[in-house]
Enzyme design. Structure first.
Site, PDB file in Angstrom:
ATOM      1  N   HIS A  17       0.842  -1.209   0.000  1.00  0.00           N
ATOM      2  CA  HIS A  17       0.000   0.000   0.000  1.00  0.00           C
ATOM      3  C   HIS A  17       0.876   1.258   0.000  1.00  0.00           C
ATOM      4  CE1 HIS A  17      -3.156  -2.555   2.316  1.00  0.00           C
ATOM      5  NE2 HIS A  17      -3.632  -2.388   1.097  1.00  0.00           N
ATOM      6  N   LYS A  41     -15.900  -7.294   5.267  1.00  0.00           N
ATOM      7  CA  LYS A  41     -14.715  -7.731   6.017  1.00  0.00           C
ATOM      8  C   LYS A  41     -14.827  -7.359   7.489  1.00  0.00           C
ATOM      9  CE  LYS A  41     -11.432  -7.120   2.171  1.00  0.00           C
ATOM     10  NZ  LYS A  41     -10.300  -6.307   1.708  1.00  0.00           N
ATOM     11  N   ARG A  90      -2.667  -6.213  -8.180  1.00  0.00           N
ATOM     12  CA  ARG A  90      -1.743  -7.350  -8.042  1.00  0.00           C
ATOM     13  C   ARG A  90      -2.218  -8.480  -8.940  1.00  0.00           C
ATOM     14  NH1 ARG A  90      -3.267  -7.892  -2.013  1.00  0.00           N
ATOM     15  NH2 ARG A  90      -5.116  -7.244  -3.123  1.00  0.00           N
ATOM     16  N   SER A 128      -3.005  -7.541   3.248  1.00  0.00           N
ATOM     17  CA  SER A 128      -3.206  -7.343   4.692  1.00  0.00           C
ATOM     18  C   SER A 128      -3.595  -8.664   5.336  1.00  0.00           C
ATOM     19  CB  SER A 128      -4.311  -6.310   4.941  1.00  0.00           C
ATOM     20  OG  SER A 128      -3.966  -5.076   4.381  1.00  0.00           O
TER      21      SER A 128
HETATM   22  P1  ADP Z   1      -9.878  -3.297  -0.274  1.00  0.00           P
HETATM   23  O1  ADP Z   1     -10.497  -3.910   0.928  1.00  0.00           O
HETATM   24  O2  ADP Z   1     -10.644  -2.163  -0.850  1.00  0.00           O
HETATM   25  O3  ADP Z   1      -9.380  -4.269  -1.323  1.00  0.00           O
HETATM   26  P2  ADP Z   1      -7.157  -2.971   0.630  1.00  0.00           P
HETATM   27  O4  ADP Z   1      -6.778  -2.127   1.773  1.00  0.00           O
HETATM   28  O5  ADP Z   1      -6.957  -4.437   0.784  1.00  0.00           O
HETATM   29  O6  ADP Z   1      -8.635  -2.565   0.328  1.00  0.00           O
HETATM   30  O7  ADP Z   1      -6.418  -2.477  -0.686  1.00  0.00           O
HETATM   31  C1  ADP Z   1      -6.559  -1.178  -1.163  1.00  0.00           C
HETATM   32  C2  ADP Z   1      -6.010  -1.111  -2.560  1.00  0.00           C
HETATM   33  O8  ADP Z   1      -4.622  -1.399  -2.520  1.00  0.00           O
HETATM   34  C3  ADP Z   1      -6.625  -2.109  -3.537  1.00  0.00           C
HETATM   35  O9  ADP Z   1      -6.681  -1.498  -4.811  1.00  0.00           O
HETATM   36  C4  ADP Z   1      -5.640  -3.234  -3.549  1.00  0.00           C
HETATM   37  O10 ADP Z   1      -5.677  -3.941  -4.785  1.00  0.00           O
HETATM   38  C5  ADP Z   1      -4.338  -2.467  -3.400  1.00  0.00           C
HETATM   39  N1  ADP Z   1      -3.302  -3.309  -2.803  1.00  0.00           N
HETATM   40  C6  ADP Z   1      -3.411  -4.186  -1.786  1.00  0.00           C
HETATM   41  N2  ADP Z   1      -2.249  -4.790  -1.532  1.00  0.00           N
HETATM   42  C7  ADP Z   1      -1.354  -4.307  -2.435  1.00  0.00           C
HETATM   43  C8  ADP Z   1       0.029  -4.561  -2.725  1.00  0.00           C
HETATM   44  N3  ADP Z   1       0.723  -5.490  -2.069  1.00  0.00           N
HETATM   45  N4  ADP Z   1       0.623  -3.866  -3.713  1.00  0.00           N
HETATM   46  C9  ADP Z   1      -0.086  -2.962  -4.412  1.00  0.00           C
HETATM   47  N5  ADP Z   1      -1.401  -2.689  -4.219  1.00  0.00           N
HETATM   48  C10 ADP Z   1      -2.032  -3.347  -3.235  1.00  0.00           C
END
Ligand code: ADP
Length: 157
Positions: A17, A41, A90, A128
């Protein structure tokens, strides 16, 4: 002014992130990291804690701030007069969900544009949920999350 939001659950923020935040902050004047409640979630950290953990890692990025969103991202965009959403992408697995979300947001607010940044190779497998799973069983999460998040996860488990 060229403004964008980067929405997500960030439960907790990972190095993947943070990499997206840093890269996006270079091509917009202002980036709002939007910490959202996701009804699908069950979150580990409270929304306030998630915000704090992000804020501690963006001190060197003056054009980035963190906000909370309890409803639809498009409603936040309308209030703030923003058109651009940043998301991270990803592998193939993210694509379908991200594609559907981008189209839905466009349907809800026509001028919404979504820019998807391809995750760096080393972060492709990082999520996460994976971090929480590893931390829960006392595995090494160094480099997968920022230092303060590593500590918070240790305190949790
Ligand atoms: P959500 O619950 O909306 O998927 P996340 O917090 O898991 O939210 O992710 C927010 C954004 O960051 C999403 O677009 C997700 O694809 C992206 N993301 C999550 N992990 C990574 C990573 N390791 N590298 C790049 N982008 C990521």
């Amino acid at each position: 002014m060229n403004k964008a939001v980067y929405p997500g659950s960030f439960d907790p923020i990972t190095s993947g992130h943070l990499d997206i935040i840093k890269r996006a902050s270079r091509f917009v004047d202002k980036l709002i990291v939007l910490v959202c409640t996701n009804p699908k979630k069950q979150s580990l950290f409270s929304i306030q804690k998630r915000v704090k953990m992000i804020e501690n890692n963006i001190l060197d990025l003056p054009n980035v701030e963190v906000n909370i969103c309890q409803g639809l991202v498009v409603d936040f965009l309308k209030v703030k007069d923003i058109e651009l959403i940043i998301r991270g992408l990803r592998a193939i697995s993210d694509f379908e969900e991200e594609f559907k979300m981008a189209l839905m947001n466009q349907k809800l607010k026509e001028d919404t544009e979504t820019i998807m940044l391809v995750a760096k190779g080393k972060y492709q497998y990082l999520s996460s949920s994976a971090v929480k799973e590893v931390a829960q069983f006392n595995g090494c999460i160094k480099d997968l999350v920022p230092k303060n998040v590593e500590q918070e996860l240790k305190n949790k488990f």
